[in-house]
Design an enzyme around this catalytic site. Structure first.
Site: not given
Length: 299
Positions: A277, A110, A250
């Site tokens: 995610h 991320s 995601d």
């Protein structure tokens, strides 16, 4: 089952301290793996399973970025204190103090993927490989896609979210409940959430200083200092093998990830069909296979 940590403690970073943990001995049979967690303002906890790579000869370094977890908390710091450069400098400091410059691989998830990409674009000599997992190439792209995903939520959910965002009441229980509908679709689809992911989630809410300053009150309402920031103008300079990872569900949609695939010279993109995610939690066996295959290519 991963071996016990070989070392943990704090590293000086200017007047502050960075908490770290090393699993496995240095040097290892392969390059050290440095895990860059998300947020900004998250902690290492949800990436702890990466420690198992040490059983395959890759020492693993976890650390909590400044402002959260075991590192120095600065709740009184002004919003302008928290910048990408600060966290890039912290990463450089960690690499130097742990003696990792001779060979390391970054695994960024991320926000950590964006941080890793910015680091790699400077072409540091010891970097052997880069993993960018579930990371947008820019926040403007991210915000465009958040609007798309929000529009696909069940009827009325986005109306509730927008009402609280406009009223400045994003700390309400109603906002939280509506937010969780999005999170359970696009952040982590496991039910219940794994303990290590819950731990990270609670760390952000125990001290949201960094997250609120740089991101905002939620994943999809980015009103902090990163709202116009990205690495899409830098990634063409990355000159190491790069593994790009995203989940089919995601929040980092293909549109947010595609600049990496199109601009990094040596890159391959793996999409995890049953993940959102957090593929390392949602599809751990495949994630480990893919990562180990990539690490073998890095030396």
């Amino acid at each position: 089952m991963s071996r016990a940590p070989s070392a943990k403690g704090h590293l000086p970073f200017g007047p502050y301290r960075t908490w770290y943990r090393r699993t496995g001995e240095l040097p290892g049979a392969g390059p050290a793996v440095v895990a860059l967690h998300g947020g900004p303002g998250s902690t290492h906890d949800y990436l702890v399973s990466l420690a198992a790579l040490a059983d395959h000869g890759y020492p693993v370094i976890h650390y909590d970025q400044l402002g959260n977890g075991g590192s120095t908390h600065l709740p009184g710091a002004p919003p302008g204190f928290w910048t990408p450069r600060l966290f890039l400098d912290e990463l450089d400091n960690l690499l130097d103090r742990l003696g990792l410059r001779d060979g390391y691989v970054l695994v960024g998830q991320s926000w950590g993927g964006m941080l890793g990409a910015a680091h790699a674009a400077a072409r540091p000599p010891g970097l052997r490989g880069l993993v960018i997992a579930n990371a947008p190439a820019s926040y403007p792209l991210w915000l465009k896609e958040m609007a798309v995903l929000r529009g696909r939520l069940p009827p009325g959910v986005d109306d509730v979210l927008r009402a609280h965002e406009e009223a400045g009441t994003t700390d309400s229980r109603e906002y939280f409940d509506a937010m969780m509908i999005f999170y359970n679709r696009h952040v982590c689809r496991l039910d219940p959430w794994p303990g290590e992911f819950q731990a990270t989630f609670m760390e952000i809410y125990n001290d949201p200083t960094v997250y609120y300053a740089m991101n905002g009150p939620s994943e999809f309402h980015v009103i902090g200092s990163l709202r116009d920031w990205g690495v899409d103008d830098q990634v063409a300079d990355i000159d190491v093998p790069t593994l790009l990872i995203s989940g089919r569900h995601d929040e980092a949609t293909p549109a947010t990830v595609r600049p990496y695939a199109e601009l990094i010279p040596d890159v391959r993109w793996e999409i995890f069909e049953n993940s959102s995610h957090t593929p390392h939690l949602e599809e751990p066996e495949r994630f480990t296979r893919v990562l180990l295959d990539f690490l073998k290519e890095c030396g």
